[in-house]
Design an enzyme around this catalytic site. Structure first.
Site, PDB file in Angstrom:
ATOM      1  N   CYS A 160       0.834  -1.205   0.000  1.00 42.21           N
ATOM      2  CA  CYS A 160       0.000   0.000   0.000  1.00 42.21           C
ATOM      3  C   CYS A 160       0.869   1.255   0.000  1.00 42.21           C
ATOM      4  O   CYS A 160       1.650   1.463   0.927  1.00 42.21           O
ATOM      5  CB  CYS A 160      -0.921   0.003   1.219  1.00 42.21           C
ATOM      6  SG  CYS A 160      -1.859   1.536   1.422  1.00 42.21           S
ATOM      7  N   LYS A 196     -10.292  -9.015   5.715  1.00 41.93           N
ATOM      8  CA  LYS A 196      -9.855  -8.291   6.912  1.00 41.93           C
ATOM      9  C   LYS A 196     -10.149  -9.061   8.193  1.00 41.93           C
ATOM     10  O   LYS A 196     -11.211  -9.663   8.341  1.00 41.93           O
ATOM     11  CB  LYS A 196     -10.534  -6.921   6.954  1.00 41.93           C
ATOM     12  CG  LYS A 196     -10.161  -6.046   5.764  1.00 41.93           C
ATOM     13  CD  LYS A 196     -11.037  -4.809   5.675  1.00 41.93           C
ATOM     14  CE  LYS A 196     -10.726  -4.032   4.404  1.00 41.93           C
ATOM     15  NZ  LYS A 196     -11.630  -2.885   4.214  1.00 41.93           N
ATOM     16  N   VAL A 209      -5.935   0.907   6.144  1.00 43.07           N
ATOM     17  CA  VAL A 209      -4.568   1.160   6.597  1.00 43.07           C
ATOM     18  C   VAL A 209      -4.080   2.378   5.819  1.00 43.07           C
ATOM     19  O   VAL A 209      -4.608   2.669   4.744  1.00 43.07           O
ATOM     20  CB  VAL A 209      -3.639  -0.061   6.343  1.00 43.07           C
ATOM     21  CG1 VAL A 209      -4.082  -1.258   7.147  1.00 43.07           C
ATOM     22  CG2 VAL A 209      -3.545  -0.404   4.864  1.00 43.07           C
ATOM     23  N   GLU A 249      -5.278   7.699   8.662  1.00 45.21           N
ATOM     24  CA  GLU A 249      -5.097   8.613   7.523  1.00 45.21           C
ATOM     25  C   GLU A 249      -3.623   9.008   7.387  1.00 45.21           C
ATOM     26  O   GLU A 249      -3.028   9.602   8.272  1.00 45.21           O
ATOM     27  CB  GLU A 249      -5.974   9.865   7.621  1.00 45.21           C
ATOM     28  CG  GLU A 249      -7.463   9.575   7.650  1.00 45.21           C
ATOM     29  CD  GLU A 249      -7.977   8.890   6.380  1.00 45.21           C
ATOM     30  OE1 GLU A 249      -7.332   9.037   5.316  1.00 45.21           O
ATOM     31  OE2 GLU A 249      -9.021   8.211   6.456  1.00 45.21           O
ATOM     32  N   SER A 250      -3.061   8.681   6.224  1.00 44.54           N
ATOM     33  CA  SER A 250      -1.609   8.782   6.036  1.00 44.54           C
ATOM     34  C   SER A 250      -1.047  10.181   6.268  1.00 44.54           C
ATOM     35  O   SER A 250      -0.020  10.334   6.943  1.00 44.54           O
ATOM     36  CB  SER A 250      -1.228   8.294   4.634  1.00 44.54           C
ATOM     37  OG  SER A 250      -1.785   9.121   3.625  1.00 44.54           O
TER      38      SER A 250
END
Length: 238
Positions: free
Chosen positions: A27, A54, A67, A79-80
């Site tokens: 990801c 999941k 993720v 949240e990245s």
């Protein structure tokens, strides 16, 4: 390669003294956070999640099931971009936003605009054969403003003389561009030679410590895309 945990798995126990980091190895959004963790050398405990199957325990604590995510001081964070900012403030050395508040907001605007590139990339990688050519052209066009931005900054990295937050937030997609050729069986080869500034930046980034520690070769990314596009469970553990 660490195993991605699926529906019937058991939640791993927290490791004392380490941040619990929920991720997925392929990801790019999770990789953003991983790069910040690497750059700051933050002790962390990665747990990889199978996003197609999941774990029930993960959905119990995070119904969205996405993720990347972190557990910090008993709080569940996600949240990245938010996570990257949080880590930079909570672990200030080395600072990854260090060029002042004006440049910080300009960099954030640029990162948001990079969404045009990520959208075009996934349209290409997950599309039907009939649309591949137009989607490939869209991806190439979307990168022209990125090349222009680096030329305007006239620096080795977008952040200056060393990689900064802006560099780490866009890097994961550049790592995946080399997988276009094997996924398309040679039909499309990303023309990095048309982007000389980005080519030099990419070569510098891949040798950088935080990036090199988590870098995957094109064939690994390609295999993941091929399996994901076919809906095969092997996409997460191969």
């Amino acid at each position: 390669m660490a195993k991605h945990l699926a529906k019937d798995s058991v939640e791993p126990q927290l490791v004392p003294g380490k941040l619990r980091f929920y991720s997925m190895r392929y990801c790019p959004y999770a990789q953003r956070v991983q790069l910040v963790l690497n750059a700051k050398k933050i002790p962390h405990d990665p747990v990889f999640i199978n996003l197609s199957d999941k774990p029930e325990w993960y959905l119990n604590i995070f119904p969205a099931g996405k993720v990347p995510a972190l557990i910090y001081d008993g709080k569940f964070l996600s949240e990245s971009l938010h996570l990257a900012d949080f880590l930079d403030e909570q672990y200030p050395e080395p600072p990854l936003w260090k060029n002042g508040p004006l440049q910080k907001i300009l960099d954030k605007i640029f990162i948001e605009s990079f969404g045009k590139v990520t959208s075009a990339f996934y349209k290409l990688m997950m599309t039907t054969p009939e649309l591949e050519k137009s989607n490939f052209n869209e991806l190439v066009e979307s990168l022209k403003p990125v090349e222009d931005e680096l030329a305007q900054r006239d620096s080795k990295y977008f952040g200056g003389s060393s990689p900064q937050m802006i560099d780490y937030m866009i890097w994961p997609w550049f790592e995946r561009f080399d997988s276009i050729e094997p996924v398309s069986k040679g039909l499309f080869i990303f023309p990095l030679d048309k982007f000389p500034k980005l080519e030099k930046w990419k070569n510098a980034m891949v040798a950088e410590e935080a990036v090199a520690a988590y870098h995957l070769p094109p064939d690994k990314h390609a295999q993941h895309f091929i399996y994901r596009k076919s809906g095969l469970p092997a996409a997460f553990n191969f």
